[in-house]
Design a protein around this motif. Structure first.
Motif, mmCIF file in Angstrom:
data_model
loop_
_atom_site.group_PDB
_atom_site.id
_atom_site.type_symbol
_atom_site.label_atom_id
_atom_site.label_comp_id
_atom_site.label_asym_id
_atom_site.label_seq_id
_atom_site.Cartn_x
_atom_site.Cartn_y
_atom_site.Cartn_z
ATOM 1 N N ARG A 42 0.827 -1.208 0.000
ATOM 2 C CA ARG A 42 0.000 0.000 0.000
ATOM 3 C C ARG A 42 0.866 1.265 0.000
ATOM 4 O O ARG A 42 0.607 2.205 -0.754
ATOM 5 C CB ARG A 42 -0.944 0.001 1.212
ATOM 6 C CG ARG A 42 -2.098 -1.003 1.097
ATOM 7 C CD ARG A 42 -2.900 -1.067 2.400
ATOM 8 N NE ARG A 42 -3.372 0.240 2.816
ATOM 9 C CZ ARG A 42 -4.496 0.813 2.364
ATOM 10 N NH1 ARG A 42 -5.259 0.177 1.481
ATOM 11 N NH2 ARG A 42 -4.862 2.010 2.805
ATOM 12 N N VAL A 45 2.646 1.797 -3.502
ATOM 13 C CA VAL A 45 1.741 2.261 -4.561
ATOM 14 C C VAL A 45 1.243 3.681 -4.264
ATOM 15 O O VAL A 45 1.110 4.503 -5.178
ATOM 16 C CB VAL A 45 0.558 1.292 -4.742
ATOM 17 C CG1 VAL A 45 -0.324 1.740 -5.896
ATOM 18 C CG2 VAL A 45 1.059 -0.122 -4.999
ATOM 19 N N ARG A 46 0.994 3.980 -3.012
ATOM 20 C CA ARG A 46 0.549 5.331 -2.632
ATOM 21 C C ARG A 46 1.636 6.363 -2.911
ATOM 22 O O ARG A 46 1.355 7.454 -3.432
ATOM 23 C CB ARG A 46 0.159 5.365 -1.152
ATOM 24 C CG ARG A 46 -0.378 6.721 -0.690
ATOM 25 C CD ARG A 46 -0.866 6.687 0.751
ATOM 26 N NE ARG A 46 0.189 6.330 1.683
ATOM 27 C CZ ARG A 46 0.200 5.229 2.424
ATOM 28 N NH1 ARG A 46 -0.782 4.347 2.319
ATOM 29 N NH2 ARG A 46 1.200 4.989 3.254
ATOM 30 N N ALA A 49 1.749 7.077 -6.502
ATOM 31 C CA ALA A 49 0.616 7.920 -6.893
ATOM 32 C C ALA A 49 0.902 9.387 -6.599
ATOM 33 O O ALA A 49 0.572 10.272 -7.400
ATOM 34 C CB ALA A 49 -0.646 7.473 -6.162
ATOM 35 N N GLU A 63 -3.949 3.440 -10.139
ATOM 36 C CA GLU A 63 -3.457 2.193 -9.553
ATOM 37 C C GLU A 63 -3.580 2.211 -8.029
ATOM 38 O O GLU A 63 -3.927 1.199 -7.413
ATOM 39 C CB GLU A 63 -2.011 1.942 -9.981
ATOM 40 C CG GLU A 63 -1.880 1.599 -11.461
ATOM 41 C CD GLU A 63 -0.466 1.213 -11.858
ATOM 42 O OE1 GLU A 63 0.458 1.420 -11.032
ATOM 43 O OE2 GLU A 63 -0.282 0.688 -12.970
ATOM 44 N N TRP A 64 -3.302 3.352 -7.413
ATOM 45 C CA TRP A 64 -3.430 3.449 -5.958
ATOM 46 C C TRP A 64 -4.892 3.308 -5.540
ATOM 47 O O TRP A 64 -5.208 2.671 -4.543
ATOM 48 C CB TRP A 64 -2.842 4.754 -5.453
ATOM 49 C CG TRP A 64 -3.205 5.125 -4.041
ATOM 50 C CD1 TRP A 64 -3.660 6.331 -3.599
ATOM 51 C CD2 TRP A 64 -3.121 4.298 -2.873
ATOM 52 N NE1 TRP A 64 -3.885 6.303 -2.245
ATOM 53 C CE2 TRP A 64 -3.564 5.062 -1.772
ATOM 54 C CE3 TRP A 64 -2.743 2.971 -2.659
ATOM 55 C CZ2 TRP A 64 -3.618 4.557 -0.468
ATOM 56 C CZ3 TRP A 64 -2.814 2.454 -1.365
ATOM 57 C CH2 TRP A 64 -3.235 3.247 -0.283
ATOM 58 N N ASP A 68 -5.972 0.319 -3.049
ATOM 59 C CA ASP A 68 -6.657 0.702 -1.810
ATOM 60 C C ASP A 68 -8.026 0.035 -1.743
ATOM 61 O O ASP A 68 -8.436 -0.485 -0.703
ATOM 62 C CB ASP A 68 -6.799 2.226 -1.749
ATOM 63 C CG ASP A 68 -7.274 2.712 -0.375
ATOM 64 O OD1 ASP A 68 -7.228 1.929 0.593
ATOM 65 O OD2 ASP A 68 -7.687 3.888 -0.279
ATOM 66 N N HIS A 119 -11.071 8.501 0.170
ATOM 67 C CA HIS A 119 -10.281 8.310 -1.045
ATOM 68 C C HIS A 119 -11.192 8.211 -2.268
ATOM 69 O O HIS A 119 -10.933 8.828 -3.310
ATOM 70 C CB HIS A 119 -9.427 7.050 -0.912
ATOM 71 C CG HIS A 119 -8.418 6.879 -1.996
ATOM 72 N ND1 HIS A 119 -7.580 5.779 -2.084
ATOM 73 C CD2 HIS A 119 -8.104 7.658 -3.079
ATOM 74 C CE1 HIS A 119 -6.799 5.898 -3.140
ATOM 75 N NE2 HIS A 119 -7.105 7.016 -3.768
ATOM 76 N N HIS A 160 3.521 -4.543 -9.353
ATOM 77 C CA HIS A 160 4.005 -3.995 -8.079
ATOM 78 C C HIS A 160 4.571 -5.088 -7.174
ATOM 79 O O HIS A 160 5.547 -4.850 -6.448
ATOM 80 C CB HIS A 160 2.882 -3.237 -7.372
ATOM 81 C CG HIS A 160 2.535 -1.942 -8.031
ATOM 82 N ND1 HIS A 160 3.387 -0.852 -8.023
ATOM 83 C CD2 HIS A 160 1.438 -1.546 -8.727
ATOM 84 C CE1 HIS A 160 2.828 0.156 -8.684
ATOM 85 N NE2 HIS A 160 1.648 -0.244 -9.119
#
Length: 225
Positions: A42, A45-46, A49, A63-64, A68, A119, A160
């Protein structure tokens, strides 16, 4: 003398053996990621982003949102890719996602945490600002070639995992669903809640998550002597 009579033997019918129902697997029979591994996925990837947002690149942002969504709900990959904007229920007093067509054609409602609600609300606003449709039947995830497919989601997860050295055969996007279920069960030990969130028709399917995880054992053996 006449010709000897021909004796025809009829095939003997053998009794059909009923297949025994397989007992529920224990947790060693499924592939999932540990809590720390999910947190690493997480965060990675965050962070990507955030970098893409600064460069006005849309890939990391989408993608994030997908990562999520899956890690916070345990949605099946097909359910995530098929999600439409109208399925997001984030109004006042609402924190849920409506799955129109789950496994077996069954619909269900999935509860979501406050962080995911926030989000999703920001993501819908971002889509609208980009000129993307956000009406009831508009897909949540849109790429250059149209709505995302299950293969598109599978590939982004695989990408990822490979970067982090966590990828192995048979342990990819569906393992994220298992990871969610394991962690959700560990919160309150409530199998019924896990069953409802995952959309299992039978509690027997959910039973696998009731087994003791290696993390649970590690917590118990710390300083045993």
């Amino acid at each position: 003398m006449g010709e000897p009579a021909v004796v025809v033997q009829l095939p003997v019918k053998r009794p059909v053996r009923k297949r025994r129902k397989k007992p529920p697997q224990n947790i060693d029979g499924i592939k999932y990621f540990t809590e720390n591994q999910i947190k690493l996925i997480r965060k990675t990837v965050r962070d990507k982003a955030n970098l893409d947002h600064a460069k006005a690149n849309v890939t990391g942002i989408r993608e994030w949102m997908a990562i999520d969504l899956i890690t916070s709900t345990g949605l099946r990959v097909a359910e995530a890719s098929d999600l439409c904007c109208g399925d997001i229920r984030c109004g006042y007093g609402q924190s849920e996602i409506y799955v129109r067509d789950g496994k077996g054609g069954k619909a269900r409602t999935v509860q979501i945490p406050a962080s995911l609600k926030k989000h999703l609300s920001h993501f819908l606003k971002w889509k609208e600002e980009r000129g993307e449709g956000v009406s009831y039947d508009d897909h949540l995830f849109i790429g250059q070639r149209g709505p995302w497919t299950t293969q598109a989601v599978q590939q982004l997860v695989k990408k990822h995992l490979k970067v982090l050295g966590l990828y192995e055969s048979g342990k990819s996007v569906h393992a994220l669903r298992h990871s969610y279920a394991v962690q959700l069960y560990r919160q309150k030990r409530d199998l019924r809640a896990v069953q409802k969130q995952l959309g299992h028709a039978s509690i027997q399917t959910t039973q696998i998550y009731a087994d003791v995880t290696s993390e649970d054992i590690q917590d118990q053996i710390k300083g045993i002597w």
